[in-house]
Design an enzyme around this catalytic site. Sequence first.
Site, PDB file in Angstrom:
ATOM      1  N   GLU A  12      -8.694  -3.487   9.675  1.00 17.14           N
ATOM      2  CA  GLU A  12      -7.935  -4.531   9.031  1.00 17.14           C
ATOM      3  C   GLU A  12      -6.470  -4.037   8.641  1.00 17.14           C
ATOM      4  O   GLU A  12      -6.315  -3.171   7.625  1.00 17.14           O
ATOM      5  CB  GLU A  12      -8.942  -5.011   7.811  1.00 17.14           C
ATOM      6  CG  GLU A  12      -9.918  -5.645   8.278  1.00 17.14           C
ATOM      7  CD  GLU A  12      -9.728  -7.102   8.992  1.00 17.14           C
ATOM      8  OE1 GLU A  12      -8.957  -7.526   8.817  1.00 17.14           O
ATOM      9  OE2 GLU A  12     -10.725  -7.431   9.637  1.00 17.14           O
TER      10      GLU A  12
ATOM     11  N   CYS B 193      -2.217  -8.303   2.155  1.00 19.97           N
ATOM     12  CA  CYS B 193      -2.195  -8.357   3.549  1.00 19.97           C
ATOM     13  C   CYS B 193      -2.067  -9.778   4.060  1.00 19.97           C
ATOM     14  O   CYS B 193      -1.659  -9.767   5.084  1.00 19.97           O
ATOM     15  CB  CYS B 193      -3.676  -7.493   3.962  1.00 19.97           C
ATOM     16  SG  CYS B 193      -5.043  -8.265   3.691  1.00 19.97           S
TER      17      CYS B 193
HETATM   18  P1  NAP Z   1      -3.257   3.478   4.006  1.00 18.46           P
HETATM   19  O1  NAP Z   1      -2.293   4.775   3.559  1.00 18.46           O
HETATM   20  O2  NAP Z   1      -3.377   3.638   5.323  1.00 18.46           O
HETATM   21  O3  NAP Z   1      -4.484   3.724   3.167  1.00 18.46           O
HETATM   22  C1  NAP Z   1      -5.722   2.986   3.346  1.00 18.46           C
HETATM   23  C2  NAP Z   1      -7.108   3.586   3.069  1.00 18.46           C
HETATM   24  O4  NAP Z   1      -7.177   4.792   3.942  1.00 18.46           O
HETATM   25  C3  NAP Z   1      -6.998   4.415   1.726  1.00 18.46           C
HETATM   26  O5  NAP Z   1      -8.234   4.525   1.276  1.00 18.46           O
HETATM   27  C4  NAP Z   1      -6.666   6.002   1.939  1.00 18.46           C
HETATM   28  O6  NAP Z   1      -7.014   6.689   0.976  1.00 18.46           O
HETATM   29  C5  NAP Z   1      -7.327   5.964   3.424  1.00 18.46           C
HETATM   30  N1  NAP Z   1      -6.904   7.031   4.232  1.00 18.46           N
HETATM   31  C6  NAP Z   1      -5.680   7.778   4.130  1.00 18.46           C
HETATM   32  N2  NAP Z   1      -5.630   8.640   5.372  1.00 18.46           N
HETATM   33  C7  NAP Z   1      -6.890   8.863   5.723  1.00 18.46           C
HETATM   34  C8  NAP Z   1      -7.546   9.682   6.415  1.00 18.46           C
HETATM   35  N3  NAP Z   1      -6.615  10.492   6.969  1.00 18.46           N
HETATM   36  N4  NAP Z   1      -8.911   9.693   6.478  1.00 18.46           N
HETATM   37  C9  NAP Z   1      -9.539   8.758   5.808  1.00 18.46           C
HETATM   38  N5  NAP Z   1      -9.129   7.957   4.890  1.00 18.46           N
HETATM   39  C10 NAP Z   1      -7.598   7.855   4.818  1.00 18.46           C
HETATM   40  O7  NAP Z   1      -2.721   2.149   3.266  1.00 18.46           O
HETATM   41  P2  NAP Z   1      -1.895   1.942   2.019  1.00 18.46           P
HETATM   42  O8  NAP Z   1      -0.621   1.976   2.427  1.00 18.46           O
HETATM   43  O9  NAP Z   1      -2.391   2.389   0.833  1.00 18.46           O
HETATM   44  O10 NAP Z   1      -2.185   0.049   2.131  1.00 18.46           O
HETATM   45  C11 NAP Z   1      -1.386  -0.845   2.113  1.00 18.46           C
HETATM   46  C12 NAP Z   1      -1.588  -1.496   3.666  1.00 18.46           C
HETATM   47  O11 NAP Z   1      -2.926  -1.902   3.894  1.00 18.46           O
HETATM   48  C13 NAP Z   1      -0.535  -2.472   3.995  1.00 18.46           C
HETATM   49  O12 NAP Z   1       0.064  -2.207   4.977  1.00 18.46           O
HETATM   50  C14 NAP Z   1      -1.156  -3.664   4.068  1.00 18.46           C
HETATM   51  O13 NAP Z   1      -0.933  -4.527   4.819  1.00 18.46           O
HETATM   52  C15 NAP Z   1      -2.627  -3.373   4.452  1.00 18.46           C
HETATM   53  N6  NAP Z   1      -3.858  -3.937   4.023  1.00 18.46           N
HETATM   54  C16 NAP Z   1      -4.486  -4.719   4.903  1.00 18.46           C
HETATM   55  C17 NAP Z   1      -5.559  -5.369   4.586  1.00 18.46           C
HETATM   56  C18 NAP Z   1      -6.185  -6.350   5.619  1.00 18.46           C
HETATM   57  O14 NAP Z   1      -7.374  -6.830   5.160  1.00 18.46           O
HETATM   58  N7  NAP Z   1      -5.874  -6.218   6.756  1.00 18.46           N
HETATM   59  C19 NAP Z   1      -5.847  -5.587   3.283  1.00 18.46           C
HETATM   60  C20 NAP Z   1      -5.345  -4.875   2.273  1.00 18.46           C
HETATM   61  C21 NAP Z   1      -4.200  -4.081   2.719  1.00 18.46           C
HETATM   62  P3  NAP Z   1      -6.013   7.317  -0.015  1.00 18.46           P
HETATM   63  O15 NAP Z   1      -5.456   6.325  -0.845  1.00 18.46           O
HETATM   64  O16 NAP Z   1      -6.876   8.289  -0.759  1.00 18.46           O
HETATM   65  O17 NAP Z   1      -4.983   8.110   0.816  1.00 18.46           O
END
Ligand code: NAP
Length: 680
Positions: free
Chosen positions: A256, A295
Amino acid sequence: MAALHSYVNGDWHVPSDGGMPVHDAVTGEEVARISSAGIDMAAVLDHGRRRGGPALAELTFHQRAALLKSLASYLREHREELYALSARTGATLGDSTFDVDGGIGVLFSYSSKGRRELPNDTVYVEGPVEPLGKGGTFVGQHVCTPLRGVAVQINAFNFPVWGPLEKFAPAFLAGVPSVIKPATQTAYLTHRLVELMVSSGLLPEGSVQLICGGVGDLFDHLTDQDLVSFTGSAATGQRLRTHPVVAANSVRFTVEADSLNCSILGPDTEPGSAEFDLFVKQLVTEMTVKAGQKCTAIRRALVPANRIDDVVAAATARLAKVVVGNPASPEVRMGALASLEQREEVRRSLKALLEAGTLVYGDPERVEVVDADPERGAFLSPLLLRCDDPDQPQPHEVEAFGPVSTVLPYQTTAQAVDLARRGRGSLAGSVVTADTDFAREVVLGAASRHGRMLVLNRHNAQENTGHGSPLPALVHGGPGRAGGGEEMGGVRGVLHHMQRTAVQADPAVLSAITGQWVTGAPRNTGDQHPFRKYLEELRVGDTVVAGPRRVTMEDIEHFAEFTGDTFYAHTDEEAARANPFFDGRVAHGYLVVSFAAGLFVDPDPGPVLANYGLENLRFLTPTYPGDEITVTMTAKQITPRVGAEHGEVRWDVDVTNQDGASVAKYDVLTLVAKRPGEQG
Ligand code: NAP
């Protein structure tokens, strides 16, 4: 400040290092430290598979559903403390209820769906029996059984309660243990949520674990029986989904990701009309709830070119009333972003958007805040842009994950559809119009690039749940850029955690495997009428055969007069003959069904409490005056209700004529009492 503990291997794990600090979004103070140092990730997966999975496998869908309901009630009793922590993520009370109550609502919803739509069993039988041979001795059916692995659930920072719970509920109901990994920035709130879940004492050990901090080498230990559900940025999703172990083991992987959702104003809407006001109100709500960190928020407002000035004027007037500041202050409508880093990220994205459009509301560097320090807290003004050339690429490509939207004009319906599709895959889209034709053209034109579409107008204005709210009964996810995944969607989300297997066998074996009687399986026509048996005594295959009863012309005439159903096929010989399906006057189908009930019923008071409906009724052969009908009624599926004094019994009914041809087939649904004193 102590680091958050993870809940793994049946215990709270203390990190072996000091961890990194996480800050309060409003005050900048340190809230917690976070680290997963010292966790044996292989052991975490193993614990889920060896303890959680088998414990869940002992429970039926209904028992798991009952636990979800109790858990939801327990969490509801503790929601005030979740709200308090949620405020530290920058959320207003409204935002917090969206996250906390929304998450609890998902548990309630899945509990109710589990009890209503899944059997009180451990296997789910999907779809009808498929005949595979002419003789009826070889049939097939699909069964779904839980994967014997672990659901690894990686969450984004913006919904620290709803996010984990919307992933946990369907996994738990399916019988698959969860490993929850919250995003670092808001992990302290998810940590408290999982503490409550564990301390509730309701969940079997191993059915939920929590990793605060990085996941280390966890992905190296995934097998074909595990799943990953990821919510976050498209870049991280892409990296994780292409992990070599995920590819090699075909690990089920749902993403997602981000999405450039649009809301489209119909050409029929005059300023001042109900739809115009709804559009503007919804746009501002979506920009400001959770400070736009949703999102599903509206990033692109597509409006008829001749309305763009009016929309911009109305939206800016509304935005000017939004009070930004400390979520603890009652007048504050919009809180802070989740962190200072997040604010910098939004400012960077805004720069890219400003290459295409101009700012018509807000200043990215300055905002008046109530009861807080605008520099220590991650505050940002709502920012509305206008881009008069809708073909500029940036508004369709750059997601500023904050209170940011761009208004774009369109000339024709076809162009509105084309612009909606330029998001290359969105979670949610909305169309605000009273014009049904416009709604149809836009929804059908844009649907293949959307996971969910809301059509909003004056008729559903009061009840509608809003552009940005995913609902447990409907799918959440979207194609392409949105990640290509689907979550929730009622039972669909449960089945995602199960393997669908086509079973081919003879009817008796298939019936033994599924626990449901199928045509061709043995019937038991013992001495006792099955209506005299309590639920525990009744067996699948128990049968009553009753009849024959002759159907006469007097019966047909009486029924026609008595019910008022004087349709010509029952009353006019000549007209009936002219009908391509009949050789003369025929009995009413409902007369046949009524006579069948009169034949199979055992009338005295007893365990059968009520008939609550029929399903799959088909009239297959006409019944003519003089025909003799016989009914065969067989217990097909027995579903005890957890905690009730009764259960449901589905009966297969086959009404045949003197030639053995089926006249009518259907399922009768009854409520049958358990033996007095039995409620389990
Ligand atoms: P992100 O950096 O991709 O992080 C998302 C999750 O992935 C976090 O729990 C993060 O943990 C984890 N993560 C990062 N690197 C990882 C790895 N190498 N291995 C395992 N886990 C890893 O996203 P974000 O910037 O925090 O979130 C914002 C984005 O999420 C926005 O673009 C938004 O549109 C999207 N979003 C989508 C939805 C949906 O339902 N489609 C809902 C909410 C948000 P850490 O924080 O510990 O790095």
